[in-house]
Design a protein around this motif. Structure first.
Motif, mmCIF file in Angstrom:
data_model
loop_
_atom_site.group_PDB
_atom_site.id
_atom_site.type_symbol
_atom_site.label_atom_id
_atom_site.label_comp_id
_atom_site.label_asym_id
_atom_site.label_seq_id
_atom_site.Cartn_x
_atom_site.Cartn_y
_atom_site.Cartn_z
ATOM 1 N N ASP A 87 22.384 -5.655 5.803
ATOM 2 C CA ASP A 87 21.241 -5.213 6.589
ATOM 3 C C ASP A 87 20.129 -4.756 5.652
ATOM 4 O OD1 ASP A 87 22.529 -5.648 9.028
ATOM 5 O OD2 ASP A 87 23.370 -3.628 9.059
ATOM 6 N N VAL A 88 18.902 -5.124 6.010
ATOM 7 C CA VAL A 88 17.724 -4.675 5.273
ATOM 8 C C VAL A 88 16.836 -3.933 6.265
ATOM 9 C CG1 VAL A 88 15.669 -5.357 3.971
ATOM 10 C CG2 VAL A 88 17.819 -6.598 3.642
ATOM 11 N N GLU A 89 16.570 -2.677 5.959
ATOM 12 C CA GLU A 89 15.689 -1.869 6.793
ATOM 13 C C GLU A 89 14.424 -1.565 6.006
ATOM 14 O OE1 GLU A 89 17.454 1.737 8.255
ATOM 15 O OE2 GLU A 89 19.174 0.673 9.112
ATOM 16 N N TYR A 90 13.311 -1.559 6.709
ATOM 17 C CA TYR A 90 12.039 -1.196 6.091
ATOM 18 C C TYR A 90 11.626 0.170 6.605
ATOM 19 C CZ TYR A 90 7.029 -1.041 5.186
ATOM 20 O OH TYR A 90 5.776 -0.654 4.801
ATOM 21 N N TRP A 91 11.423 1.098 5.680
ATOM 22 C CA TRP A 91 10.918 2.428 6.010
ATOM 23 C C TRP A 91 9.518 2.522 5.425
ATOM 24 C CZ3 TRP A 91 15.429 6.173 4.270
ATOM 25 C CH2 TRP A 91 16.566 5.908 5.042
ATOM 26 N N PRO A 92 8.489 2.505 6.253
ATOM 27 C CA PRO A 92 7.112 2.545 5.731
ATOM 28 C C PRO A 92 6.758 3.926 5.174
ATOM 29 C CG PRO A 92 7.087 2.545 8.125
ATOM 30 C CD PRO A 92 8.529 2.410 7.712
ATOM 31 N N ILE A 93 6.926 4.075 3.894
ATOM 32 C CA ILE A 93 6.654 5.319 3.177
ATOM 33 C C ILE A 93 5.362 5.128 2.388
ATOM 34 C CG2 ILE A 93 7.530 6.935 1.436
ATOM 35 C CD1 ILE A 93 9.292 6.751 4.000
ATOM 36 N N ILE A 94 4.495 6.138 2.395
ATOM 37 C CA ILE A 94 3.252 5.992 1.631
ATOM 38 C C ILE A 94 3.568 5.829 0.149
ATOM 39 C CG2 ILE A 94 1.893 7.358 3.267
ATOM 40 C CD1 ILE A 94 1.810 9.523 0.970
ATOM 41 N N ASP A 95 2.740 5.078 -0.535
ATOM 42 C CA ASP A 95 2.858 4.946 -1.985
ATOM 43 C C ASP A 95 1.890 5.956 -2.598
ATOM 44 O OD1 ASP A 95 2.888 4.323 -4.648
ATOM 45 O OD2 ASP A 95 2.308 2.225 -4.387
ATOM 46 N N PRO A 96 2.418 7.040 -3.152
ATOM 47 C CA PRO A 96 1.541 8.099 -3.638
ATOM 48 C C PRO A 96 0.934 7.850 -5.019
ATOM 49 C CG PRO A 96 3.802 8.723 -4.022
ATOM 50 C CD PRO A 96 3.832 7.395 -3.290
ATOM 51 N N THR A 97 1.307 6.768 -5.676
ATOM 52 C CA THR A 97 0.948 6.602 -7.084
ATOM 53 C C THR A 97 -0.552 6.569 -7.341
ATOM 54 O OG1 THR A 97 1.245 4.210 -6.889
ATOM 55 C CG2 THR A 97 3.094 5.481 -7.765
ATOM 56 N N GLY A 98 -1.347 6.065 -6.437
ATOM 57 C CA GLY A 98 -2.792 6.001 -6.692
ATOM 58 C C GLY A 98 -3.590 7.012 -5.894
ATOM 59 N N LEU A 99 -2.910 7.944 -5.263
ATOM 60 C CA LEU A 99 -3.596 8.894 -4.389
ATOM 61 C C LEU A 99 -3.879 10.213 -5.097
ATOM 62 C CD1 LEU A 99 -1.498 8.325 -1.135
ATOM 63 C CD2 LEU A 99 -3.659 7.249 -1.792
ATOM 64 N N GLY A 100 -5.007 10.823 -4.766
ATOM 65 C CA GLY A 100 -5.342 12.147 -5.282
ATOM 66 C C GLY A 100 -6.119 12.101 -6.578
ATOM 67 N N GLU A 101 -7.151 12.926 -6.639
ATOM 68 C CA GLU A 101 -7.986 13.002 -7.841
ATOM 69 C C GLU A 101 -7.517 14.105 -8.789
ATOM 70 O OE1 GLU A 101 -10.653 11.004 -8.645
ATOM 71 O OE2 GLU A 101 -10.055 9.785 -6.928
#
Length: 131
Positions: A87-101
């Motif tokens: 089984d493959v499940e997709y959990w839409p999690i934000i990618d924080p790597t480019g966020l925030g100054e």
């Protein structure tokens, strides 16, 4: 983050191995910091890619579930498992790597991603069985 959180909350209840689409040489320092806030140690974590798993001959048939945290990893997981019953499940999690100054803004983004993972884990696997 997901592997460390899973091990912290569920211990040996399941075998967990994280892998990504890209191979990064080091774990992200912001991920280390926000996981440490929950008592999850990631400093020695080794980042692996799906390609490395294939090259090292990892047997995917030993896995019951693959949780993809990005559309790219979902596509790769589905491609790798098309001939297996996994089984493959997709959990839409934000990618924080480019966020925030600022550092504080970046940490807030990583906390948001961490907390999304925790919520999804608990929804899927129930309350933590470990402290």
């Amino acid at each position: 983050m997901a592997e460390g959180l899973m091990k912290k909350f569920y211990g040996h209840r399941a075998y967990v191995q994280s892998a990504g689409v890209k191979h990064e040489l080091e774990i992200d320092g912001f991920a280390v910091s926000v996981c440490a806030e929950l008592g999850v140690e990631l400093e020695r974590h080794r980042v692996r890619s799906f390609d490395e798993m294939e090259q090292w001959g990892d047997d995917l048939t030993g896995f019951d579930l693959i949780v993809a945290l990005s559309p790219a990893s979902q596509r790769r997981a589905l491609d790798m498992t098309r001939t297996f019953h996994i089984d493959v499940e997709y959990w839409p999690i934000i990618d924080p790597t480019g966020l925030g100054e600022t550092r504080d803004a970046k940490l807030a983004s990583y906390r948001q991603a961490r907390d999304q993972i925790v919520t999804r884990m608990q929804d899927r696997f129930g309350p933590p069985t470990e402290a």
